[in-house]
Design a protein around this motif. Structure first.
Motif, PDB file in Angstrom:
ATOM      1  N   ALA A  42       9.701  16.957  11.252  1.00 59.03           N
ATOM      2  CA  ALA A  42      10.071  15.556  11.482  1.00 59.03           C
ATOM      3  C   ALA A  42      10.738  15.004  10.229  1.00 59.03           C
ATOM      4  N   PRO A  43      11.805  14.230  10.407  1.00 55.20           N
ATOM      5  CA  PRO A  43      12.477  13.677   9.241  1.00 55.20           C
ATOM      6  C   PRO A  43      11.593  12.662   8.536  1.00 55.20           C
ATOM      7  N   HIS A  44      11.818  12.526   7.233  1.00 56.05           N
ATOM      8  CA  HIS A  44      11.085  11.507   6.495  1.00 56.05           C
ATOM      9  C   HIS A  44      11.540  10.130   6.964  1.00 56.05           C
ATOM     10  N   PRO A  45      10.602   9.192   7.147  1.00 52.81           N
ATOM     11  CA  PRO A  45      10.977   7.881   7.654  1.00 52.81           C
ATOM     12  C   PRO A  45      11.660   7.037   6.593  1.00 52.81           C
ATOM     13  N   ALA A  46      12.517   6.118   7.046  1.00 55.85           N
ATOM     14  CA  ALA A  46      13.071   5.129   6.134  1.00 55.85           C
ATOM     15  C   ALA A  46      12.031   4.032   5.928  1.00 55.85           C
ATOM     16  N   PRO A  47      12.065   3.327   4.790  1.00 54.35           N
ATOM     17  CA  PRO A  47      11.127   2.230   4.585  1.00 54.35           C
ATOM     18  C   PRO A  47      11.243   1.184   5.687  1.00 54.35           C
ATOM     19  N   ALA A  48      10.097   0.686   6.146  1.00 54.73           N
ATOM     20  CA  ALA A  48      10.085  -0.310   7.202  1.00 54.73           C
ATOM     21  C   ALA A  48      10.357  -1.696   6.627  1.00 54.73           C
ATOM     22  N   ASP A  49      10.853  -2.606   7.458  1.00 52.73           N
ATOM     23  CA  ASP A  49      11.098  -3.978   7.033  1.00 52.73           C
ATOM     24  C   ASP A  49       9.892  -4.811   7.465  1.00 52.73           C
ATOM     25  N   LEU A  50       8.892  -4.892   6.587  1.00 52.11           N
ATOM     26  CA  LEU A  50       7.623  -5.533   6.920  1.00 52.11           C
ATOM     27  C   LEU A  50       7.485  -6.859   6.182  1.00 52.11           C
ATOM     28  N   GLY A  51       6.789  -7.813   6.827  1.00 49.58           N
ATOM     29  CA  GLY A  51       6.454  -9.063   6.171  1.00 49.58           C
ATOM     30  C   GLY A  51       5.336  -8.867   5.161  1.00 49.58           C
ATOM     31  N   PRO A  52       5.037  -9.885   4.336  1.00 59.36           N
ATOM     32  CA  PRO A  52       4.036  -9.744   3.276  1.00 59.36           C
ATOM     33  C   PRO A  52       2.661  -9.335   3.768  1.00 59.36           C
ATOM     34  N   VAL A  53       2.194  -9.920   4.861  1.00 60.08           N
ATOM     35  CA  VAL A  53       0.869  -9.576   5.385  1.00 60.08           C
ATOM     36  C   VAL A  53       0.897  -8.200   6.024  1.00 60.08           C
ATOM     37  N   ALA A  54       1.946  -7.926   6.782  1.00 57.91           N
ATOM     38  CA  ALA A  54       2.061  -6.616   7.439  1.00 57.91           C
ATOM     39  C   ALA A  54       2.119  -5.485   6.415  1.00 57.91           C
ATOM     40  N   GLN A  55       2.707  -5.740   5.255  1.00 59.60           N
ATOM     41  CA  GLN A  55       2.763  -4.714   4.210  1.00 59.60           C
ATOM     42  C   GLN A  55       1.361  -4.290   3.788  1.00 59.60           C
ATOM     43  N   LEU A  56       0.448  -5.257   3.691  1.00 56.08           N
ATOM     44  CA  LEU A  56      -0.913  -4.965   3.248  1.00 56.08           C
ATOM     45  C   LEU A  56      -1.770  -4.368   4.358  1.00 56.08           C
ATOM     46  N   CYS A 112      14.738   6.202 -13.915  1.00 55.04           N
ATOM     47  CA  CYS A 112      14.910   4.945 -13.189  1.00 55.04           C
ATOM     48  C   CYS A 112      15.184   5.205 -11.709  1.00 55.04           C
ATOM     49  N   GLY A 113      16.002   6.216 -11.412  1.00 52.78           N
ATOM     50  CA  GLY A 113      16.264   6.548 -10.018  1.00 52.78           C
ATOM     51  C   GLY A 113      15.004   6.971  -9.289  1.00 52.78           C
ATOM     52  N   PHE A 114      14.179   7.792  -9.951  1.00 49.52           N
ATOM     53  CA  PHE A 114      12.921   8.234  -9.348  1.00 49.52           C
ATOM     54  C   PHE A 114      11.946   7.070  -9.209  1.00 49.52           C
ATOM     55  N   ALA A 115      11.870   6.224 -10.248  1.00 51.88           N
ATOM     56  CA  ALA A 115      10.974   5.071 -10.198  1.00 51.88           C
ATOM     57  C   ALA A 115      11.366   4.113  -9.080  1.00 51.88           C
ATOM     58  N   THR A 116      12.659   3.929  -8.877  1.00 50.40           N
ATOM     59  CA  THR A 116      13.139   3.058  -7.796  1.00 50.40           C
ATOM     60  C   THR A 116      12.681   3.586  -6.440  1.00 50.40           C
ATOM     61  N   ALA A 117      12.814   4.893  -6.240  1.00 47.96           N
ATOM     62  CA  ALA A 117      12.371   5.496  -4.978  1.00 47.96           C
ATOM     63  C   ALA A 117      10.861   5.345  -4.804  1.00 47.96           C
ATOM     64  N   LEU A 118      10.108   5.466  -5.888  1.00 53.45           N
ATOM     65  CA  LEU A 118       8.646   5.330  -5.803  1.00 53.45           C
ATOM     66  C   LEU A 118       8.249   3.939  -5.345  1.00 53.45           C
ATOM     67  N   TYR A 119       8.779   2.904  -6.013  1.00 54.32           N
ATOM     68  CA  TYR A 119       8.277   1.571  -5.670  1.00 54.32           C
ATOM     69  C   TYR A 119       8.831   1.079  -4.334  1.00 54.32           C
ATOM     70  N   ILE A 120      10.037   1.457  -3.979  1.00 51.67           N
ATOM     71  CA  ILE A 120      10.553   1.092  -2.657  1.00 51.67           C
ATOM     72  C   ILE A 120       9.798   1.856  -1.576  1.00 51.67           C
ATOM     73  N   GLY A 121       9.532   3.150  -1.830  1.00 51.68           N
ATOM     74  CA  GLY A 121       8.832   3.973  -0.851  1.00 51.68           C
ATOM     75  C   GLY A 121       7.397   3.556  -0.613  1.00 51.68           C
ATOM     76  N   ALA A 122       6.807   2.793  -1.542  1.00 52.85           N
ATOM     77  CA  ALA A 122       5.447   2.286  -1.345  1.00 52.85           C
ATOM     78  C   ALA A 122       5.395   1.214  -0.263  1.00 52.85           C
ATOM     79  N   GLN A 123       6.527   0.623   0.089  1.00 55.12           N
ATOM     80  CA  GLN A 123       6.641  -0.343   1.185  1.00 55.12           C
ATOM     81  C   GLN A 123       5.726  -1.555   0.983  1.00 55.12           C
ATOM     82  N   LEU A 124       5.797  -2.121  -0.220  1.00 52.85           N
ATOM     83  CA  LEU A 124       5.005  -3.317  -0.524  1.00 52.85           C
ATOM     84  C   LEU A 124       5.888  -4.461  -1.022  1.00 52.85           C
ATOM     85  N   GLY A 125       7.134  -4.443  -0.622  1.00 49.03           N
ATOM     86  CA  GLY A 125       8.025  -5.552  -0.942  1.00 49.03           C
ATOM     87  C   GLY A 125       9.133  -5.166  -1.903  1.00 49.03           C
ATOM     88  N   ARG A 126      10.291  -5.791  -1.739  1.00 51.36           N
ATOM     89  CA  ARG A 126      11.445  -5.532  -2.605  1.00 51.36           C
ATOM     90  C   ARG A 126      11.232  -6.170  -3.974  1.00 51.36           C
TER      91      ARG A 126
END
Length: 220
Positions: free
Chosen positions: A9-23, A138-152
């Motif tokens: 299965a392909p890796h998913p793209a980050p979801a567009d979640l609201g603040p509460v849904a993220q948690l 920086c490129g790896f760190a960007t992927a880490l924090y975006i991939g955590a899906q806890l807000g831009r």
């Protein structure tokens, strides 16, 4: 013998979640650890580029110019500008999440800590290694924090908010923002150089390379 397991299965793209849904989206412990590791690594990468002294990322050109005129450290300037940018989210109706506020605080603290630990090398080869290593990290760190899906992050949210409101392309809006902050940074005396150009060319592909691996799969 032919495998019957089928394609992975392909890796998913980050979801567009609201603040509460993220948690509430699940796997919160793993995502929090990944978020803060990514943000600390981002701050470390900033400090590495500063000590390389061969040019900074576009927003950091602005930060480095700002501290020439106000009594702030570079990390403090990152924090202050993050909250200034967050004020611009209000008319764009962007919603911050835990990762947004954490980004505004943690990156600057980690950058100042790195600058306290690292000195500027005199040898050009070592300065080049710090610059290149900082960009890659920086490129790896960007992927880490975006991939955590806890807000831009504040600056990412400004970019996506302007895209949504203006109907312009992501590439055009990002380029326009980064050109604007580099010009303002230059006027303030910020640090521009080869690293600035290399960052602009490399950071998108690097983050895109690692994002599929770093995006945390959320339970359905």
């Amino acid at each position: 013998m032919r495998s019957t397991a089928g394609p992975r299965a392909p890796h998913p793209a980050p979801a567009d979640l609201g603040p509460v849904a993220q948690l509430r989206a699940g796997r919160l412990g793993r995502r929090l650890v990944q978020l803060y590791v990514g943000l600390v690594a981002y701050g470390v990468s900033l400090g590495m580029m500063v000590r390389g002294d061969l040019g900074l990322a576009p927003w950091d050109v602005l930060h480095s110019g700002l501290i020439r005129h106000v009594p702030l450290s570079l990390g403090q300037a990152v924090v202050v500008m993050s909250f200034v940018v967050l004020l611009l989210w209000i008319p764009l109706r962007e919603m911050p999440g835990l990762g947004t506020v954490s980004n505004a605080l943690v990156v600057g603290v980690a950058a100042d800590g790195t600058l306290w630990l690292l000195d500027r090398p005199d040898v050009l080869v070592l300065r080049t290694a710090l610059m290149v290593g900082g960009i890659v990290l920086c490129g790896f760190a960007t992927a880490l924090y975006i991939g955590a899906q806890l807000g831009r992050g504040p600056r990412d949210g400004l970019m996506t908010g302007l895209v949504r409101r203006s109907g312009g392309s992501l590439r055009l809006v990002r380029t326009g923002l980064e050109v604007a902050v580099v010009v303002i940074g230059l006027l303030l005396g910020g640090a521009v150089g080869l690293g600035t150009l290399l960052y602009a060319v490399a950071i998108g592909p690097l983050a895109q390379l690692w994002l599929p691996l770093c995006t945390v799969r959320l339970p359905k």
